[in-house]
Scaffold this active site. Structure first.
Site, PDB file in Angstrom:
ATOM      1  N   ARG A  88       0.725  -1.017  -0.157  1.00 12.40           N
ATOM      2  CA  ARG A  88       0.218   0.248  -0.245  1.00 12.40           C
ATOM      3  C   ARG A  88       0.694   1.399   0.006  1.00 12.40           C
ATOM      4  O   ARG A  88       0.383   2.606  -0.060  1.00 12.40           O
ATOM      5  CB  ARG A  88      -0.896   0.414   1.343  1.00 12.40           C
ATOM      6  CG  ARG A  88      -2.271  -0.081   0.587  1.00 12.40           C
ATOM      7  CD  ARG A  88      -2.721  -0.072   2.416  1.00 12.40           C
ATOM      8  NE  ARG A  88      -4.550   0.233   2.033  1.00 12.40           N
ATOM      9  CZ  ARG A  88      -5.040  -0.864   2.842  1.00 12.40           C
ATOM     10  NH1 ARG A  88      -5.024  -2.332   2.424  1.00 12.40           N
ATOM     11  NH2 ARG A  88      -6.452  -0.869   2.787  1.00 12.40           N
ATOM     12  N   ARG A 123     -22.233  -1.213   3.063  1.00 15.87           N
ATOM     13  CA  ARG A 123     -21.361  -2.874   2.931  1.00 15.87           C
ATOM     14  C   ARG A 123     -21.828  -3.116   4.397  1.00 15.87           C
ATOM     15  O   ARG A 123     -22.054  -2.554   5.904  1.00 15.87           O
ATOM     16  CB  ARG A 123     -20.147  -2.494   2.977  1.00 15.87           C
ATOM     17  CG  ARG A 123     -18.804  -4.006   3.637  1.00 15.87           C
ATOM     18  CD  ARG A 123     -17.963  -4.398   2.893  1.00 15.87           C
ATOM     19  NE  ARG A 123     -17.102  -3.175   3.266  1.00 15.87           N
ATOM     20  CZ  ARG A 123     -15.374  -2.833   3.153  1.00 15.87           C
ATOM     21  NH1 ARG A 123     -14.453  -3.933   2.486  1.00 15.87           N
ATOM     22  NH2 ARG A 123     -14.990  -1.801   3.476  1.00 15.87           N
ATOM     23  N   ARG A 156     -18.331  -2.218   9.365  1.00 14.69           N
ATOM     24  CA  ARG A 156     -17.327  -2.423  10.111  1.00 14.69           C
ATOM     25  C   ARG A 156     -17.112  -0.227  10.490  1.00 14.69           C
ATOM     26  O   ARG A 156     -18.067   1.260   9.957  1.00 14.69           O
ATOM     27  CB  ARG A 156     -16.393  -1.897   8.751  1.00 14.69           C
ATOM     28  CG  ARG A 156     -15.558  -3.327   8.502  1.00 14.69           C
ATOM     29  CD  ARG A 156     -14.371  -3.531   7.535  1.00 14.69           C
ATOM     30  NE  ARG A 156     -13.864  -2.685   7.060  1.00 14.69           N
ATOM     31  CZ  ARG A 156     -12.819  -3.039   6.228  1.00 14.69           C
ATOM     32  NH1 ARG A 156     -12.917  -4.157   5.384  1.00 14.69           N
ATOM     33  NH2 ARG A 156     -11.695  -1.711   6.071  1.00 14.69           N
ATOM     34  N   ARG A 167      -9.755   7.489   4.089  1.00 13.90           N
ATOM     35  CA  ARG A 167      -9.474   6.266   3.980  1.00 13.90           C
ATOM     36  C   ARG A 167      -8.720   6.525   1.996  1.00 13.90           C
ATOM     37  O   ARG A 167      -7.642   6.312   2.193  1.00 13.90           O
ATOM     38  CB  ARG A 167      -9.369   5.160   3.780  1.00 13.90           C
ATOM     39  CG  ARG A 167      -9.168   4.619   5.664  1.00 13.90           C
ATOM     40  CD  ARG A 167     -11.275   3.767   5.541  1.00 13.90           C
ATOM     41  NE  ARG A 167     -10.363   2.823   5.011  1.00 13.90           N
ATOM     42  CZ  ARG A 167     -11.965   1.756   4.480  1.00 13.90           C
ATOM     43  NH1 ARG A 167     -13.049   2.291   5.001  1.00 13.90           N
ATOM     44  NH2 ARG A 167     -12.143   0.125   4.255  1.00 13.90           N
TER      45      ARG A 167
HETATM   46  P1  AP5 Z   1     -14.965  -4.664  -1.741  1.00 17.71           P
HETATM   47  O1  AP5 Z   1     -14.497  -6.237  -1.688  1.00 17.71           O
HETATM   48  O2  AP5 Z   1     -14.489  -5.241  -0.462  1.00 17.71           O
HETATM   49  O3  AP5 Z   1     -13.814  -3.915  -1.256  1.00 17.71           O
HETATM   50  P2  AP5 Z   1     -12.306  -3.630  -1.067  1.00 17.71           P
HETATM   51  O4  AP5 Z   1     -11.357  -3.405  -2.109  1.00 17.71           O
HETATM   52  O5  AP5 Z   1     -11.782  -5.225  -0.734  1.00 17.71           O
HETATM   53  O6  AP5 Z   1     -12.596  -2.732   0.685  1.00 17.71           O
HETATM   54  P3  AP5 Z   1     -11.928  -3.255   1.334  1.00 17.71           P
HETATM   55  O7  AP5 Z   1     -12.506  -2.318   2.375  1.00 17.71           O
HETATM   56  O8  AP5 Z   1     -12.051  -3.710   2.160  1.00 17.71           O
HETATM   57  O9  AP5 Z   1     -10.582  -2.511   1.195  1.00 17.71           O
HETATM   58  P4  AP5 Z   1      -9.542  -1.023   2.365  1.00 17.71           P
HETATM   59  O10 AP5 Z   1      -7.843  -1.677   1.338  1.00 17.71           O
HETATM   60  O11 AP5 Z   1      -9.925   0.040   2.304  1.00 17.71           O
HETATM   61  O12 AP5 Z   1      -9.576  -2.212   3.335  1.00 17.71           O
HETATM   62  P5  AP5 Z   1      -8.201  -3.479   4.215  1.00 17.71           P
HETATM   63  O13 AP5 Z   1      -9.536  -4.377   4.880  1.00 17.71           O
HETATM   64  O14 AP5 Z   1      -7.498  -4.019   3.327  1.00 17.71           O
HETATM   65  O15 AP5 Z   1     -15.775  -4.480  -2.117  1.00 17.71           O
HETATM   66  C1  AP5 Z   1     -16.747  -3.075  -0.862  1.00 17.71           C
HETATM   67  C2  AP5 Z   1     -17.806  -3.026  -0.950  1.00 17.71           C
HETATM   68  O16 AP5 Z   1     -18.580  -2.891  -2.430  1.00 17.71           O
HETATM   69  C3  AP5 Z   1     -18.937  -4.904  -0.558  1.00 17.71           C
HETATM   70  O17 AP5 Z   1     -20.064  -4.335   0.268  1.00 17.71           O
HETATM   71  C4  AP5 Z   1     -19.107  -5.312  -2.329  1.00 17.71           C
HETATM   72  O18 AP5 Z   1     -20.261  -6.083  -1.763  1.00 17.71           O
HETATM   73  C5  AP5 Z   1     -19.277  -4.373  -2.922  1.00 17.71           C
HETATM   74  N1  AP5 Z   1     -19.256  -4.114  -4.081  1.00 17.71           N
HETATM   75  C6  AP5 Z   1     -17.322  -4.730  -4.766  1.00 17.71           C
HETATM   76  N2  AP5 Z   1     -17.620  -5.053  -5.814  1.00 17.71           N
HETATM   77  C7  AP5 Z   1     -19.149  -3.920  -6.304  1.00 17.71           C
HETATM   78  C8  AP5 Z   1     -19.735  -4.084  -8.164  1.00 17.71           C
HETATM   79  N3  AP5 Z   1     -18.367  -3.907  -8.729  1.00 17.71           N
HETATM   80  N4  AP5 Z   1     -20.430  -3.288  -7.501  1.00 17.71           N
HETATM   81  C9  AP5 Z   1     -21.270  -2.736  -6.821  1.00 17.71           C
HETATM   82  N5  AP5 Z   1     -20.941  -3.284  -5.736  1.00 17.71           N
HETATM   83  C10 AP5 Z   1     -19.776  -3.756  -5.615  1.00 17.71           C
HETATM   84  O19 AP5 Z   1      -8.025  -2.162   5.253  1.00 17.71           O
HETATM   85  C11 AP5 Z   1      -8.744  -1.747   6.130  1.00 17.71           C
HETATM   86  C12 AP5 Z   1      -7.181  -0.999   7.247  1.00 17.71           C
HETATM   87  O20 AP5 Z   1      -6.163  -1.823   7.950  1.00 17.71           O
HETATM   88  C13 AP5 Z   1      -6.815   0.058   6.379  1.00 17.71           C
HETATM   89  O21 AP5 Z   1      -7.531   1.202   6.245  1.00 17.71           O
HETATM   90  C14 AP5 Z   1      -4.995   0.233   7.296  1.00 17.71           C
HETATM   91  O22 AP5 Z   1      -5.662   0.639   8.343  1.00 17.71           O
HETATM   92  C15 AP5 Z   1      -4.868  -0.838   7.779  1.00 17.71           C
HETATM   93  N6  AP5 Z   1      -4.103  -1.636   5.988  1.00 17.71           N
HETATM   94  C16 AP5 Z   1      -4.691  -2.824   5.713  1.00 17.71           C
HETATM   95  N7  AP5 Z   1      -2.693  -3.363   5.095  1.00 17.71           N
HETATM   96  C17 AP5 Z   1      -2.107  -2.070   5.123  1.00 17.71           C
HETATM   97  C18 AP5 Z   1      -1.549  -2.311   4.898  1.00 17.71           C
HETATM   98  N8  AP5 Z   1      -0.643  -2.873   3.326  1.00 17.71           N
HETATM   99  N9  AP5 Z   1      -0.471  -1.367   5.143  1.00 17.71           N
HETATM  100  C19 AP5 Z   1      -0.906  -0.249   6.270  1.00 17.71           C
HETATM  101  N10 AP5 Z   1      -2.062  -0.058   6.634  1.00 17.71           N
HETATM  102  C20 AP5 Z   1      -2.800  -1.861   6.498  1.00 17.71           C
END
Ligand code: AP5
Length: 210
Positions: A88, A123, A156, A167
């Site tokens: 990221r 979501r 969430r 974000r």
């Molecule tokens: P979904 O598939 O859940 O989207 P996503 O891209 O996976 O979104 P996330 O919120 O999980 O990603 P994120 O990257 O912010 O969070 P993460 O958990 O990695 O889809 C979203 C919604 O839309 C769902 O309800 C789905 O059903 C719907 N949807 C999907 N496709 C669709 C479509 N085509 N049409 C309509 N609806 C659709 O990270 C969370 C936190 O963890 C970060 O903010 C950070 O604090 C920490 N973190 C995690 N990884 C790191 C890292 N590498 N470095 C530093 N901090 C980190």
């Protein structure tokens, strides 16, 4: 195949990772899920990450790099993996290269910011197993109940609109430069996120040539 999924929060990385997993039978490694699990079980790392996560900020690089190093050393990653949410930042990508991990393809799922806020507010996730649903696009069979484990579906904390905006800001500043990083390595493919999940999956699979 070793795959990275890039994209803004809520672009659909987790959703598409599930689909790729069905086709290729390789594990998805989601740093977000790993951190949330650590938080739930009250580990030191989880507690350290909580304040960053709740505020929509990135968890420090050294913490997530450590998580990935350990996870990629596990046996189930031998035949490939999907990285969802890592790297990221540029230092995270450089750390992955320094580990000698060969990446075959980087898929960037592009969705306009205005659509992201709407998606995230719909979501819901299972508080027991973490499965993800959407009030409109991916409804559970029974309102508020997980199809997989009958756990309660909740929003969430970081999906509230104000936090989603933070974000997105962090994404544009720290994560988006990775597109250029992987473009220069000749590994980047851009997929326009479609309104229907299945339509996005078709485009992703085409890029992966499966
Ligand atoms: P979904 O598939 O859940 O989207 P996503 O891209 O996976 O979104 P996330 O919120 O999980 O990603 P994120 O990257 O912010 O969070 P993460 O958990 O990695 O889809 C979203 C919604 O839309 C769902 O309800 C789905 O059903 C719907 N949807 C999907 N496709 C669709 C479509 N085509 N049409 C309509 N609806 C659709 O990270 C969370 C936190 O963890 C970060 O903010 C950070 O604090 C920490 N973190 C995690 N990884 C790191 C890292 N590498 N470095 C530093 N901090 C980190």
């Amino acid at each position: 195949m070793n795959i990275i999924l890039l994209g803004a929060p809520g672009a659909g990385k987790g959703t598409q990772a599930e689909k790729i997993c069905e086709y290729l039978n390789i594990p998805t490694i989601s740093t977000g899920n790993i951190i949330r699990a650590a938080l739930k079980s009250g580990t030191e790392m989880g507690l350290k990450a909580k304040s960053f996560m709740d505020a929509g900020k990135l968890v420090p690089d050294d913490v997530v790099i450590g998580i990935i190093k350990e996870r990629l050393a596990e046996n189930d990653c031998q035949n490939g993996f999907i990285l969802d949410g890592f790297p990221r930042t540029i230092p995270q990508a450089e750390a992955l290269d320094a580990m000698g991990v060969q990446i075959d393809k980087v898929i960037d799922i592009e969705v306009p910011d205005e659509n992201i806020v709407a998606r995230m507010s719909g979501r819901r996730v299972c508080e027991k197993c973490g499965a993800s649903y959407h009030l409109e696009y991916k409804k559970p069979s029974k309102d508020g109940v997980c199809d997989l484990c009958t756990g309660a579906l909740v929003q969430r904390k970081d999906d509230h609109p104000d936090t989603v905006l933070s974000r997105l800001k962090v994404y544009h500043e720290e994560t988006e430069p990775l597109k250029d990083y992987y473009q220069k390595q000749g590994k980047l493919a851009i997929v326009e996120g479609q309104e229907e999940i299945a339509d996005t999956t078709a485009l992703v699979l085409k890029e992966l040539e499966v």
